[in-house]
Design a protein around this motif. Structure first.
Motif, short mmCIF file in Angstrom:
data_model
loop_
_atom_site.label_atom_id
_atom_site.label_comp_id
_atom_site.label_asym_id
_atom_site.label_seq_id
_atom_site.Cartn_x
_atom_site.Cartn_y
_atom_site.Cartn_z
N THR A 1 42.18 45.57 46.80
CA THR A 1 40.84 45.22 47.28
C THR A 1 40.43 43.85 46.75
N ALA A 2 40.70 43.59 45.46
CA ALA A 2 40.35 42.30 44.86
C ALA A 2 41.13 41.16 45.51
N ALA A 3 42.42 41.41 45.82
CA ALA A 3 43.23 40.37 46.45
C ALA A 3 42.68 40.02 47.83
N VAL A 4 42.31 41.03 48.61
CA VAL A 4 41.74 40.80 49.94
C VAL A 4 40.37 40.16 49.82
N LEU A 5 39.60 40.59 48.83
CA LEU A 5 38.25 40.06 48.62
C LEU A 5 38.28 38.57 48.34
N GLY A 6 39.21 38.14 47.48
CA GLY A 6 39.29 36.72 47.15
C GLY A 6 40.00 35.89 48.19
N GLY A 7 40.80 36.54 49.04
CA GLY A 7 41.60 35.84 50.03
C GLY A 7 43.07 36.09 49.73
N ILE A 8 43.64 37.13 50.32
CA ILE A 8 44.99 37.53 49.95
C ILE A 8 45.98 36.41 50.29
N GLY A 9 46.85 36.12 49.35
CA GLY A 9 47.73 34.96 49.47
C GLY A 9 47.20 33.78 48.68
N ASN A 10 46.07 33.92 48.03
CA ASN A 10 45.46 32.84 47.25
C ASN A 10 45.37 33.28 45.79
N LEU A 11 46.04 32.56 44.90
CA LEU A 11 46.09 32.95 43.49
C LEU A 11 44.71 32.91 42.85
N ARG A 12 44.00 31.83 43.06
CA ARG A 12 42.68 31.71 42.45
C ARG A 12 41.71 32.70 43.09
N GLY A 13 41.95 33.03 44.34
CA GLY A 13 41.13 34.04 45.00
C GLY A 13 41.32 35.41 44.36
N GLY B 1 25.69 51.34 37.26
CA GLY B 1 24.40 51.37 36.59
C GLY B 1 23.26 51.66 37.55
N LEU B 2 23.40 51.22 38.80
CA LEU B 2 22.33 51.38 39.77
C LEU B 2 22.34 52.75 40.43
N PHE B 3 23.54 53.21 40.83
CA PHE B 3 23.64 54.46 41.58
C PHE B 3 24.20 55.63 40.77
N GLY B 4 24.85 55.33 39.62
CA GLY B 4 25.52 56.36 38.84
C GLY B 4 27.01 56.11 38.78
N THR B 5 27.65 56.56 37.72
CA THR B 5 29.07 56.27 37.51
C THR B 5 29.96 56.85 38.61
N GLU B 6 29.52 57.90 39.27
CA GLU B 6 30.35 58.50 40.32
C GLU B 6 30.52 57.57 41.52
N TRP B 7 29.70 56.51 41.61
CA TRP B 7 29.79 55.55 42.71
C TRP B 7 30.57 54.30 42.31
N LEU B 8 31.13 54.29 41.11
CA LEU B 8 31.78 53.06 40.61
C LEU B 8 32.90 52.60 41.54
N HIS B 9 33.79 53.49 41.91
CA HIS B 9 34.95 53.10 42.72
C HIS B 9 34.57 52.95 44.20
N ALA B 10 33.65 53.77 44.67
CA ALA B 10 33.24 53.67 46.07
C ALA B 10 32.60 52.32 46.37
N ALA B 11 31.91 51.77 45.37
CA ALA B 11 31.22 50.49 45.57
C ALA B 11 32.19 49.37 45.91
N SER B 12 33.41 49.43 45.38
CA SER B 12 34.36 48.35 45.63
C SER B 12 34.73 48.26 47.10
N PHE B 13 34.86 49.39 47.77
CA PHE B 13 35.25 49.39 49.18
C PHE B 13 34.07 49.01 50.08
N VAL B 14 32.88 49.42 49.70
CA VAL B 14 31.70 48.98 50.44
C VAL B 14 31.57 47.46 50.35
N LEU B 15 31.79 46.92 49.15
CA LEU B 15 31.73 45.47 48.96
C LEU B 15 32.78 44.77 49.81
N LEU B 16 33.99 45.33 49.84
CA LEU B 16 35.07 44.73 50.62
C LEU B 16 34.69 44.65 52.10
N VAL B 17 34.15 45.71 52.65
CA VAL B 17 33.77 45.74 54.05
C VAL B 17 32.69 44.69 54.33
#
Length: 316
Positions: free
Chosen positions: A251-263, A280-296
């Motif tokens: 997810t982080a690689a796609v978020l920064g621009g996959i194929g880009n090292l600095r990304g 902190g905002l929604f509760g720890t159970e949302w920690l991992h789900a937030a990453s995919f929402v951010l990606l979209v």
């Protein structure tokens, strides 16, 4: 939504997220390197990381250390960290090379379709993970307490520990060395040439097979460093430790621009921080789900990622 809690703990969430994001960023480099050259998502990279996390434990175990050991003195800690890093990067690097040699190279020689590479990657990932599960009997393995987190900087309720500083600095140094290698060295120019146009690079005398092996090796080395940092931060590892973290790294690689090292670095750090804000905002159970929402959300605005520049067009 707990806005008050987020504001009151903004500092602790930020520093914790940066430490977590540094591990994700180094992990993501393996994905982005391989994709930049081969246009292949190497899902077996999570198991490259997994074996690195066990390799450093084996090295430390040779010195009689386990999860119940006392914290060594500072000089012993430095030596053990270096030996653990060497053990992890060697095993992760060799594993990455082995996956490329056994799983992917025969497919390339036969001009297999992209779907065959994807299925092979998933198969290699499951094979290594389940093998480790059989060997370890699917038990959780504790990490020797080499570093006891100690406050180094205290600003309000934000406590920056020695372990967090070590993780962030080590990740930045590893990323800087890799970036300089890709952009300044002769081998790095070969990697960028193959990423940009493999046929033209071959006509110019670049050995494509060696470049691809080097790319897998470099990704494995970064995964080895990330594995040691993960062990120190989390304190335990298990046979499927690379699965969820691998998805976050992708997810982080796609978020920064996959194929880009600095990304990958930017995406990893941003993902780690925003995950903690979401927790902190929604509760720890949302920690991992937030990453995919951010990606979209990011891809809706910028489909190529935040930086979006391919490895083949990278410039110093």
């Amino acid at each position: 939504m707990n806005f008050t809690g987020l504001i009151e703990n903004f500092g602790p969430y930020t520093i914790t997220g940066l430490a977590q994001g540094a591990i994700i960023a180094l992990f993501a480099l393996g994905y982005t390197l391989v994709y930049g050259v081969l246009r292949l998502i190497n899902f077996a990279h999570s198991e490259v990381f997994l074996l690195g996390s066990y390799a450093c434990l084996v090295v430390w175990g040779m010195f009689g250390l386990d999860q119940n050991s006392a914290t060594p003195n500072i000089f012993a800690v430095i030596g053990l960290l270096l030996l653990g890093l060497i053990g992890a990067i060697v095993i992760s690097g060799l594993t990455a090379l082995g996956v490329e040699l056994v799983a992917y190279r025969p497919l390339r020689k036969r001009n297999a379709p992209p779907l065959a590479f994807l299925i092979t990657a998933i198969g290699a990932s499951l094979f290594i993970s389940e093998t480790v599960g059989v060997v370890t009997q699917r038990n959780i393995t504790g990490v020797p307490p080499l570093i006891r987190p100690t406050d180094v900087v205290v600003i309000g309720n934000m406590h920056v520990t020695n372990l967090q500083i070590l993780i962030i600095v080590l990740a930045l140094v590893a990323m800087f060395v890799l970036d300089r290698f890709i952009n300044r060295s002769r081998l790095g120019r070969g990697i960028r040439a193959v990423a940009q146009n493999p046929d033209s690079a071959a006509l110019m005398g670049v050995n494509k097979s060696r470049v691809i092996a080097l790319v897998f090796l470099l990704g494995g080395l970064m995964a080895g460093v990330a594995a040691v940092m993960y062990d120190l931060k989390i304190g335990v590892t298990r046979f499927d430790a690379g699965f969820l973290l691998g998805i976050e790294a992708f997810t982080a690689a796609v978020l920064g621009g996959i194929g880009n090292l600095r990304g990958a670095l930017l995406g990893g750090l941003m993902l780690g921080v925003l995950q903690n804000y979401a927790a902190g905002l929604f509760g720890t159970e949302w920690l991992h789900a937030a990453s995919f929402v951010l990606l979209v959300l990011i891809l809706l605005v910028r489909p190529t990622g935040l930086l979006g520049e391919s490895l083949g067009r990278a410039r110093a």
